[in-house]
Design a protein around this motif. Structure first.
Motif, PDB file in Angstrom:
ATOM      1  N   LEU A  96       0.731  -1.151   0.035  1.00  7.57           N
ATOM      2  CA  LEU A  96       0.097   0.018   0.056  1.00  7.57           C
ATOM      3  C   LEU A  96       0.825   1.240   0.007  1.00  7.57           C
ATOM      4  O   LEU A  96       0.680   2.474  -0.493  1.00  7.57           O
ATOM      5  N   HIS A  99       0.721   4.343  -2.694  1.00  3.09           N
ATOM      6  CA  HIS A  99       0.052   5.609  -2.395  1.00  3.09           C
ATOM      7  C   HIS A  99       1.231   6.728  -1.975  1.00  3.09           C
ATOM      8  O   HIS A  99       0.836   7.487  -1.182  1.00  3.09           O
ATOM      9  N   THR A 130       0.252  10.725  -0.965  1.00  5.49           N
ATOM     10  CA  THR A 130      -0.834  11.088  -0.648  1.00  5.49           C
ATOM     11  C   THR A 130      -1.138  10.913   0.720  1.00  5.49           C
ATOM     12  O   THR A 130      -0.353  10.742   1.457  1.00  5.49           O
ATOM     13  N   THR A 144      -3.513   9.297   2.182  1.00 10.07           N
ATOM     14  CA  THR A 144      -3.291   7.709   2.654  1.00 10.07           C
ATOM     15  C   THR A 144      -1.798   7.326   2.890  1.00 10.07           C
ATOM     16  O   THR A 144      -1.814   6.721   4.241  1.00 10.07           O
ATOM     17  N   GLU A 145      -0.887   7.771   2.537  1.00 11.76           N
ATOM     18  CA  GLU A 145       0.555   7.332   2.939  1.00 11.76           C
ATOM     19  C   GLU A 145       0.694   7.802   4.395  1.00 11.76           C
ATOM     20  O   GLU A 145       1.360   7.074   5.177  1.00 11.76           O
ATOM     21  N   TRP A 161      -1.508   8.204   6.960  1.00 13.91           N
ATOM     22  CA  TRP A 161      -2.146   7.163   7.668  1.00 13.91           C
ATOM     23  C   TRP A 161      -1.333   5.808   7.706  1.00 13.91           C
ATOM     24  O   TRP A 161      -1.460   5.221   8.762  1.00 13.91           O
ATOM     25  N   LEU A 162      -1.045   5.454   6.676  1.00 11.04           N
ATOM     26  CA  LEU A 162      -0.164   4.056   6.510  1.00 11.04           C
ATOM     27  C   LEU A 162       0.869   4.192   7.376  1.00 11.04           C
ATOM     28  O   LEU A 162       1.338   3.268   8.061  1.00 11.04           O
ATOM     29  N   TRP A 211       0.133   3.713  10.709  1.00  7.18           N
ATOM     30  CA  TRP A 211      -0.158   2.385  11.196  1.00  7.18           C
ATOM     31  C   TRP A 211       1.185   1.639  11.392  1.00  7.18           C
ATOM     32  O   TRP A 211       1.093   0.718  12.112  1.00  7.18           O
ATOM     33  N   GLU A 240     -10.032   7.174  12.147  1.00  4.38           N
ATOM     34  CA  GLU A 240      -9.371   7.380  10.862  1.00  4.38           C
ATOM     35  C   GLU A 240      -8.375   6.407  10.379  1.00  4.38           C
ATOM     36  O   GLU A 240      -8.547   5.948   9.182  1.00  4.38           O
ATOM     37  N   GLN A 281     -10.055   3.512   8.564  1.00  3.06           N
ATOM     38  CA  GLN A 281     -10.433   3.776   7.064  1.00  3.06           C
ATOM     39  C   GLN A 281      -9.214   3.363   5.943  1.00  3.06           C
ATOM     40  O   GLN A 281      -9.586   3.254   5.041  1.00  3.06           O
ATOM     41  N   ASN A 282      -7.963   3.131   6.541  1.00  6.08           N
ATOM     42  CA  ASN A 282      -6.896   2.845   5.826  1.00  6.08           C
ATOM     43  C   ASN A 282      -6.087   1.633   6.181  1.00  6.08           C
ATOM     44  O   ASN A 282      -5.101   1.647   6.543  1.00  6.08           O
ATOM     45  N   SER A 283      -6.815   0.788   6.700  1.00  9.04           N
ATOM     46  CA  SER A 283      -6.541  -0.281   7.356  1.00  9.04           C
ATOM     47  C   SER A 283      -5.382  -1.425   6.565  1.00  9.04           C
ATOM     48  O   SER A 283      -5.915  -1.739   5.587  1.00  9.04           O
TER      49      SER A 283
END
Length: 168
Positions: free
Chosen positions: A96, A100, A103, A105-106, A108-109, A112, A136, A139-141
């Motif tokens: 992922l 990403h 972005t 998303t990156e 949030w990743l 994680w 939140e 949402q990007n699990s």
């Protein structure tokens, strides 16, 4: 602000935090809107309860609650086989993060990844919490593939049957 010996605040201290009068704090306590304990004749209030009153958590949407249910099931898998579940999450994260780059998303990743690096306890908190950051993050699990399709189907059916408003 000084607290009492047990970490509890006086009604006067709470009034300052809330920007209200001591009587208004007493009224909140009497109406059950602010939990308190009695120390002698005086009310004492936990700072966490005051913070919750100042900054209430928004109710989860249907999709957020459904995601919470699915991730609570992932938490069950995590405690029974942490190496397998975290290994799967790391594999997913690698893929992922490549997809990403640059972005939101990156971002949030990467969060994680930090949680996973902190260990099982930190991951469990995110999987099962209703705090805004955890909502939140889910949402990007990176936990796709941890639950089998039959497991997912069964969880979603249970969620639907429970009536999502009562599922919280």
């Amino acid at each position: 602000m000084v607290t009492t010996s047990r970490g509890l605040l006086t009604t006067g201290q709470v009034a300052k935090l809330l920007g209200s009068s001591r009587q208004q704090v007493v009224n909140l306590c009497e109406r059950g809107e602010l939990p308190f304990v009695k120390v002698g004749m005086h009310r004492r209030i936990k700072r966490d309860d005051v913070e919750a009153l100042l900054h209430p958590k928004p109710e989860l949407t249907r999709d957020q609650l459904k995601s919470l249910w699915l991730h609570q099931a992932v938490a069950g898998s995590l405690v029974t086989d942490p190496d397998e579940v975290l290994g799967k999450a790391r594999e997913n994260l690698d893929r992922l993060l490549r997809q990403h780059r640059g972005t939101m998303t990156e971002v949030w990743l990467n969060r994680w990844q930090n949680k996973i690096n902190e260990g099982v306890g930190a991951v469990l908190k995110v999987l099962t919490s209703d705090d805004p950051e955890a909502v939140e993050l889910r949402q990007n699990s990176p936990f796709a593939g941890v639950l089998s399709q039959p497991q997912r189907t069964k969880i979603l059916e249970s969620f639907r049957r429970s009536g999502w408003k009562r599922a919280a």
